[in-house]
Design an enzyme around this catalytic site. Structure first.
Site, short mmCIF file in Angstrom:
data_model
loop_
_atom_site.label_atom_id
_atom_site.label_comp_id
_atom_site.label_asym_id
_atom_site.label_seq_id
_atom_site.Cartn_x
_atom_site.Cartn_y
_atom_site.Cartn_z
N GLN A 1 0.83 -1.21 0.00
CA GLN A 1 0.00 0.00 0.00
C GLN A 1 0.86 1.26 0.00
OE1 GLN A 1 -3.69 1.04 2.71
NE2 GLN A 1 -1.85 1.39 3.89
N GLY A 2 0.74 2.09 -1.04
CA GLY A 2 1.53 3.33 -1.11
C GLY A 2 0.69 4.53 -0.71
N TYR A 3 0.71 4.85 0.56
CA TYR A 3 -0.12 5.95 1.07
C TYR A 3 0.75 7.10 1.61
CZ TYR A 3 -4.89 4.07 0.77
OH TYR A 3 -6.12 3.64 0.34
N SER A 4 1.33 6.89 2.81
CA SER A 4 2.05 7.98 3.49
C SER A 4 3.26 8.44 2.69
CB SER A 4 2.55 7.53 4.86
OG SER A 4 1.48 7.21 5.69
N SER B 1 4.28 -0.94 3.93
CA SER B 1 4.46 -2.24 4.59
C SER B 1 4.93 -3.28 3.58
CB SER B 1 3.14 -2.73 5.19
OG SER B 1 2.60 -1.77 6.03
N GLU C 1 -8.84 -0.55 7.11
CA GLU C 1 -7.58 -0.71 7.83
C GLU C 1 -7.78 -0.46 9.32
OE1 GLU C 1 -4.51 1.99 6.62
OE2 GLU C 1 -2.91 0.75 7.45
N GLU D 1 -4.99 10.87 17.63
CA GLU D 1 -5.47 12.26 17.61
C GLU D 1 -6.35 12.51 16.37
OE1 GLU D 1 -2.40 11.21 18.30
OE2 GLU D 1 -2.42 11.71 20.43
#
Lengths: 393, 378
Positions: A131-134, A166, A249, A377
């Protein structure tokens, strides 16, 4: 004999014949999960054959449609298969982000062609996804991501960097959030692209965590190529898919809050001892454990209630953020107490005497639970705004 | 049975919300307090509640009740908690009827339960004696004399004492201090000779009182169950009662929370509504999460009563958690309302006052967290 009885009997016989004895042993470590892929990591030779046999029947993902390699099972039959697997302690044949994350998104948002191309290899354990997110500059503020995808006619050229990917170093393909348009608001202009990691424009570098493990990578794109047919959903509308996946997720991560293993109080009694009334000798630790176990009890009841509500046709919605927040905070508390209860051996890092430092490493790893998949948060922001209707600043 | 309310229970909830929200609200409680009302609730409202069958809601149909179970009673108690509805619902229906159901013989049930179910009689429990809930340390003395018993001692925090028709008085017949064996429960009529009833003024402005018993004679037939063997039934009844009180605390805490969130959405400072400040948003969101857990543990407790499952761990979990969450919700309620939360004119103060009395009754969070740990084996 009713149809469901027949199904149960046939399932039982088939599992008896086809599930190897080694795959009926409990999962002991992370290596016991089979993730598949072009170059699968194999801890036991039976992992692959068990996966292959189950995949032939569509039972690696029994609830997906048969047309895409699933088992086409629902309701009673699905329940019977799970019961029969549980009866012989059969391991799940395949675990992967393809099953838990990309698949549900493709079933919801993908074209027929995309489903037929990508879902069957997931079911057969042939392609492992990441998964390419952040990005370095887009963590909690994920929508500000800057990895660019330039339109080149029949394909996109991708340049930029992802982080916290990951198992990127072990994955074959990536589902990736990219910016296709920089002119409007940040939530628009994001697209959801699929592409092969095995190409010169993609490099990965594992990140060593405080726990010593390296489950995440930095991932660099330098003119990486993605075919246009592998754009999921509309151009610039990828944020909808991203949010859908984040909800999945979160639900997965909040499951960490469910207590497993030996109850802490029982362990503490063995390691620390009891006073003359049979109570844990340290009254302060006793209180902390009792409070943890009380909250874990209430959280487990809440997970059960959420399940009942979904069955009754009531949705979970933004409350998934509540589960993510509470479940991960609980898991951190449990790990902190593991250290307190364990004492000196729990501080061990390496060597057989310390079981490879598993208590300390799990404790350190748990700190990431309330960061990954959206920080605590951010979850509280979501609850405040979407559930309680409190206004933006 | 699941943790979701069924059709019947949802209808009951809506009916209770409608009726109590109209006839037995915080405003009514305030009026009763301000005029030092002699009864302490509206008898006409209580009669209407009886007319709807609420007085027999968890009592079996063979004794004239509705047989809706404790989930049904819990649904009504939650609404009573939301509105701080003043009535003998807790004393007579949750506490009195439950103790009789768990302890009494068939004949005793025949005598008392139909009258309670019809709302004709109020029977309340006289258990606590000292500062804290400690049932095994009961010092009230029961002595067998001929064909009757003689009771001596005192009780406090007896709900609705001054309007009760009869008391279930827990006393020690034999055995040592803190023994499980030797406890008995006696039905003592309000007019009994030697029984002195004193109404007390408690912080929640609801009815509570103290009893003094001096050589009170009780006929043999008024001992509930086998002499000296009240503890197992009493313990189970207390578990059921604490789950019911947790349901009331759930309604109270939810209402205090919702009023607080509404205030955050309307109060302006620094040129904007204070609910837009992240510091306050996070406190509200944490409270929301705690209330979700609270609801689950209450529903699980009520369901377990109706399913006849083991109660001790569930009851202590429910009471401990709800005491904590109600304490947090009412404390945050005052703080987030700011100065106005400190005024008597504003209603939020009534919630914190009632919460602390409910928390204390039959064991607070400390008592039940300790019991939860002991029941968990450490």
């Amino acid at each position: 004999m009713t149809a469901i009885d027949t199904f149960r009997q046939e399932t039982r016989e088939w599992l008896e014949t086809n599930c190897p004895a080694s795959m009926r042993e409990p999962v002991r470590s992370f290596e016991d999960y089979y993730m598949g892929g072009r170059n699968p990591e194999i801890a036991h030779p039976d992992q692959k054959s068990w996966c292959d046999r189950m995949a032939e029947r569509g039972w690696t993902v029994p609830h997906w449609p048969k047309a895409y390699g699933g088992g086409g099972l629902a309701g009673e039959e699905l329940r019977v298969l799970r019961e029969e697997m549980a009866r012989i302690n059969a391991r799940k044949p395949l675990d992967s982000f393809g099953i838990s994350m990309l698949g549900p998104a493709l079933l919801q948002f993908g074209t027929e062609e995309q489903k037929r191309e990508h879902l069957p290899p997931i079911c057969r354990g042939e392609i492992r996804w990441c998964q390419g997110y952040s990005e370095p500059g887009a963590g909690s503020d994920l929508a500000s991501l800057q990895t660019r995808a330039e339109d080149q006619g029949d394909h996109y050229l991708i340049n930029g960097q992802k982080v916290w990917t990951s198992y990127a170093d072990k994955a074959d393909w990536i589902f990736c959030l990219v910016r296709t348009d920089n002119s409007g608001p940040k939530h628009e202009g994001i697209s959801f692209l699929l592409f092969d990691m095995d190409q010169p424009g993609v490099t990965t570098r594992p990140i060593r965590l405080i726990s010593g493990a390296s489950p995440f990578c930095e991932t660099f794109f330098d003119d990486a190529r993605a075919e246009k047919r592998n754009l999921v959903g509309e151009v610039g509308k990828g944020w909808t898919i991203a949010k859908y996946l984040l909800t999945h997720e979160r639900e997965m991560i909040s499951g960490f809050g469910a207590a497993t293993g030996r109850p802490l109080g029982e362990q503490a009694l063995e390691f620390i001892g009891a006073d003359s009334d049979g109570r844990l000798a340290s009254s302060s630790l006793r209180q902390a454990i009792a409070q943890y176990q009380l909250d874990a009890h209430c959280f487990a009841r809440t997970m059960a209630r959420a399940g009942d509500e979904v069955k009754a046709g009531q949705g979970l919605g933004a409350a998934s953020s509540m589960f993510k927040y509470y479940g991960t905070e609980l898991n951190k508390r449990r790990n902190e107490l593991n250290l307190a209860v364990g004492g000196e051996p729990a501080l061990g890092w390496d060597g057989d005497v310390y079981h490879g430092g598993q208590t300390a490493r799990a404790w350190l790893r748990s700190k990431g639970n309330s960061i990954e998949g959206g920080t605590s948060e951010v979850q509280l922001n979501i609850v405040a705004k979407r559930v309680l209707g409190l206004p933006d600043a | 049975m699941t943790l979701v309310l069924n059709e019947e229970q949802l209808m009951l909830r809506d009916a209770a919300a409608g009726f109590l929200g109209d006839r037995a609200t915080v405003a009514h409680l305030r009026a009763l307090r301000d005029r030092d009302d002699e009864v302490g609730y509206e008898p006409a409202v209580w009669r209407e509640m009886a007319g709807m069958g609420w007085t027999g809601i968890a009592i079996g149909e063979q004794y004239g009740g509705l047989g809706y179970g404790y989930t049904g009673l819990g649904v009504v108690l939650e609404q009573a908690g939301r509105h701080l509805s003043p009535s003998p619902l807790q004393a007579a229906v949750l506490v009195g009827a439950t103790v009789i159901t768990e302890l009494a013989s068939g004949a005793q049930k025949e005598q008392w339960l139909p009258a309670i179910a019809a709302g004709e009689r109020i029977v309340t429990l006289a258990l606590q004696e000292r500062r804290h809930h400690a049932p095994l340390q009961t010092a009230m003395k029961a002595t067998r004399v001929g064909d009757h018993y003689v009771l001596d001692g005192s009780k406090c925090l007896v709900l609705d004492a001054h309007v009760a028709d009869a008391f279930i008085v827990v006393a020690r017949l034999d055995g040592h201090h803190a023994d499980h064996h030797g406890l008995s429960a006696f039905l003592v009529e309000a007019g009994s000779e030697g029984l002195q009833i004193e109404r007390r003024s408690v912080v929640d402005s609801r009815n509570a009182g103290a009893l003094i018993l001096r050589d009170v004679q009780v006929p043999e037939a008024c001992c509930l169950g086998a002499p000296g063997e009240a503890w197992p039934g009493l313990e189970r009844a207390l578990d059921m009662i604490n789950i019911g009180l947790a349901a009331e605390l759930l309604g109270l805490a939810t209402e205090a929370f919702e009023r607080t969130v509404a205030y955050l959405q309307e109060r302006k400072q620094f040129g904007r509504v204070i609910g837009s400040f992240q510091g306050l948003q996070h406190r509200a969101a944490v409270l929301f999460a705690e209330l979700e857990l609270a609801r689950s543990v209450v529903l699980d407790g009520l369901r377990a009563i109706d399913a006849g499952e083991e109660l001790p761990l569930r009851a202590s979990a429910a009471k401990a958690k709800l005491c904590q969450v109600a304490e947090l919700a009412t404390n945050e309620g005052i703080q987030l309302h700011g100065g106005i939360g400190m005024t008597d004119e504003y209603d939020i103060g009534f919630f914190i006052k009632r919460a602390r009395v409910l928390q204390h009754l039959y064991g607070d969070s400390h008592y039940h967290l300790d019991r939860f740990a002991a029941l968990s084996g450490f």
